[in-house]
Design an enzyme around this catalytic site. Structure first.
Site, PDB file in Angstrom:
ATOM      1  N   HIS A 117      36.899  80.310  10.460  1.00 32.77           N
ATOM      2  CA  HIS A 117      36.169  79.267   9.717  1.00 32.77           C
ATOM      3  C   HIS A 117      37.021  78.663   8.605  1.00 32.77           C
ATOM      4  O   HIS A 117      36.973  77.454   8.358  1.00 32.77           O
ATOM      5  CB  HIS A 117      34.857  79.836   9.190  1.00 32.77           C
TER       6      HIS A 117
ATOM      7  N   ASP B 168      26.498  78.927  13.801  1.00 27.86           N
ATOM      8  CA  ASP B 168      26.456  80.153  13.001  1.00 27.86           C
ATOM      9  C   ASP B 168      26.560  79.841  11.508  1.00 27.86           C
ATOM     10  O   ASP B 168      26.227  80.673  10.673  1.00 27.86           O
ATOM     11  CB  ASP B 168      27.573  81.103  13.427  1.00 27.86           C
TER      12      ASP B 168
ATOM     13  N   ASP C 268      33.431  72.607  16.458  1.00 26.52           N
ATOM     14  CA  ASP C 268      33.404  74.078  16.486  1.00 26.52           C
ATOM     15  C   ASP C 268      32.501  74.485  17.654  1.00 26.52           C
ATOM     16  O   ASP C 268      31.377  74.962  17.480  1.00 26.52           O
ATOM     17  CB  ASP C 268      32.845  74.585  15.148  1.00 26.52           C
TER      18      ASP C 268
HETATM   19  N1  SAM Z   1      33.884  79.768  17.006  1.00 27.21           N
HETATM   20  C1  SAM Z   1      33.305  79.773  18.352  1.00 27.21           C
HETATM   21  C2  SAM Z   1      34.378  79.549  19.386  1.00 27.21           C
HETATM   22  O1  SAM Z   1      35.517  79.216  19.018  1.00 27.21           O
HETATM   23  O2  SAM Z   1      34.068  79.736  20.582  1.00 27.21           O
HETATM   24  C3  SAM Z   1      32.212  78.725  18.434  1.00 27.21           C
HETATM   25  C4  SAM Z   1      31.032  79.142  17.644  1.00 27.21           C
HETATM   26  S1  SAM Z   1      29.651  78.081  17.597  1.00 27.21           S
HETATM   27  C5  SAM Z   1      28.401  79.274  17.743  1.00 27.21           C
HETATM   28  C6  SAM Z   1      29.651  77.212  19.136  1.00 27.21           C
HETATM   29  C7  SAM Z   1      28.404  76.353  19.226  1.00 27.21           C
HETATM   30  O3  SAM Z   1      28.634  75.148  19.944  1.00 27.21           O
HETATM   31  C8  SAM Z   1      27.217  77.025  19.965  1.00 27.21           C
HETATM   32  O4  SAM Z   1      26.222  77.364  19.038  1.00 27.21           O
HETATM   33  C9  SAM Z   1      26.747  75.982  20.964  1.00 27.21           C
HETATM   34  O5  SAM Z   1      25.342  75.920  21.088  1.00 27.21           O
HETATM   35  C10 SAM Z   1      27.335  74.713  20.356  1.00 27.21           C
HETATM   36  N2  SAM Z   1      27.454  73.572  21.291  1.00 27.21           N
HETATM   37  C11 SAM Z   1      27.915  73.597  22.560  1.00 27.21           C
HETATM   38  N3  SAM Z   1      27.860  72.360  23.099  1.00 27.21           N
HETATM   39  C12 SAM Z   1      27.331  71.528  22.126  1.00 27.21           C
HETATM   40  C13 SAM Z   1      27.034  70.134  22.062  1.00 27.21           C
HETATM   41  N4  SAM Z   1      27.247  69.322  23.126  1.00 27.21           N
HETATM   42  N5  SAM Z   1      26.525  69.626  20.907  1.00 27.21           N
HETATM   43  C14 SAM Z   1      26.309  70.445  19.829  1.00 27.21           C
HETATM   44  N6  SAM Z   1      26.568  71.782  19.830  1.00 27.21           N
HETATM   45  C15 SAM Z   1      27.074  72.306  20.972  1.00 27.21           C
END
Ligand code: SAM
Length: 278
Positions: free
Chosen positions: A62, A86, A155
């Protein structure tokens, strides 16, 4: 009997952690969500069986996904974070003294709720007065905003499910349009050891829509191979140059910022193969 959780990082490689307890398991409309309490890394969030973040090492990812752009842009007032449910990236954005507004656009409300319930050191950011939290598809949100942001940070999960479109040239073009004339885009682009294709997608797509495109690295113990990449596109400023010489956190500092762009040959070769010649 010991309980262990394993993330299969490749079909032939598992990353296992001994766990004290399982705290949450549910299927959301977008992915399988689990929170476990591990002995080595504290609480761990997994989506579709992949480690997203842990109490113990979340600060590395982060701090590095946010502060390299924020500390190489002279006026990063308005930040957009796509994904990041998160709250860790949002926490880093709102703590930065130059940021006035940070908008988080996360598609899955249940990730936000799980963070509120189990990861207070990250979800604290949701209540910050600088923060706005929106539950929406980031692909759509970016298209609806033009010339608005100084920094956009993606992210996201790896390119599966709703995140597939977040690694497309079309999306990077939309991000360029949503950024101000001197804006920067940062995307997490996975591991140089295991995810050469993801780096190629991100670097190629960002290079098509930004005059400057660079890759930088950080060491993240709980991510596949422990070596993680970020791809950054900039309309004007050189992201390798930290502007504030004394902004030091738990992992990030200006020397680490500069060093992160020094790439091992096996990573340079990925970029050279794209014809970028770095
Ligand atoms: N640090 C982590 C990694 O490098 O894999 C990522 C953490 S964060 C929890 C990833 C987030 O992206 C998830 O909560 C997921 O729901 C979100 N996400 C995936 N596709 C998305 C989209 N099209 N729009 C918004 N959020 C999305």
């Amino acid at each position: 009997m010991d309980l262990w959780i394993t993330e299969y990082q490749t079909p032939a490689l598992g990353f296992s952690c001994k766990i004290n307890s399982t705290l949450k398991v549910e299927q959301t409309p977008y992915q399988h969500l689990a929170v476990v309490d591990t002995q080595q890394f504290g609480r761990m969030l997994l989506l579709d069986g992949m480690v997203m973040t842990t109490d113990v090492d979340e600060y590395v990812y982060h701090e590095m996904i946010i502060n390299v752009a924020l500390n190489s842009h002279p006026n990063p007032e308005n930040v957009l974070i796509i994904g990041g449910g998160d709250g860790g990236a949002l926490r880093e954005a709102v703590r930065h003294p130059l940021v006035k507004k940070a908008t988080l656009v996360e598609i899955d409300a249940q990730v936000i709720e799980a963070s509120r319930e189990f990861f207070p050191q990250m979800s604290c950011a949701f209540e910050n007065p600088k923060a706005q939290v929106i539950v929406e598809d980031g692909v759509k949100y970016v298209k609806d905003h033009v010339d608005e942001f100084d920094i956009i940070v993606v992210d996201s999960t790896e390119p599966v499910g709703p995140a597939i479109a977040l690694f497309s040239s079309e999306f990077y073009k939309a991000c360029a349009g949503a950024l101000q004339e001197d804006g920067m885009l940062v995307v997490q682009s996975e591991s140089p050891f295991f995810n050469r294709n993801v780096i190629e997608m991100a670097y190629t797509g960002i290079s098509e829509h930004f005059p400057l495109a660079k890759l930088y690295l950080a060491s993240i113990p709980t991510y596949p191979s422990g070596l993680w990449s970020f791809t950054i596109g900039s309309k004007r400023y050189d992201p390798e140059c930290p502007l504030c010489a004394d902004y030091a956190l738990k992992y990030y500092n200006p020397e680490v910022h500069r060093a992160a762009f020094v790439l091992p040959e096996m990573t340079r070769e990925i970029l050279a193969g794209i014809g970028s010649g770095r």
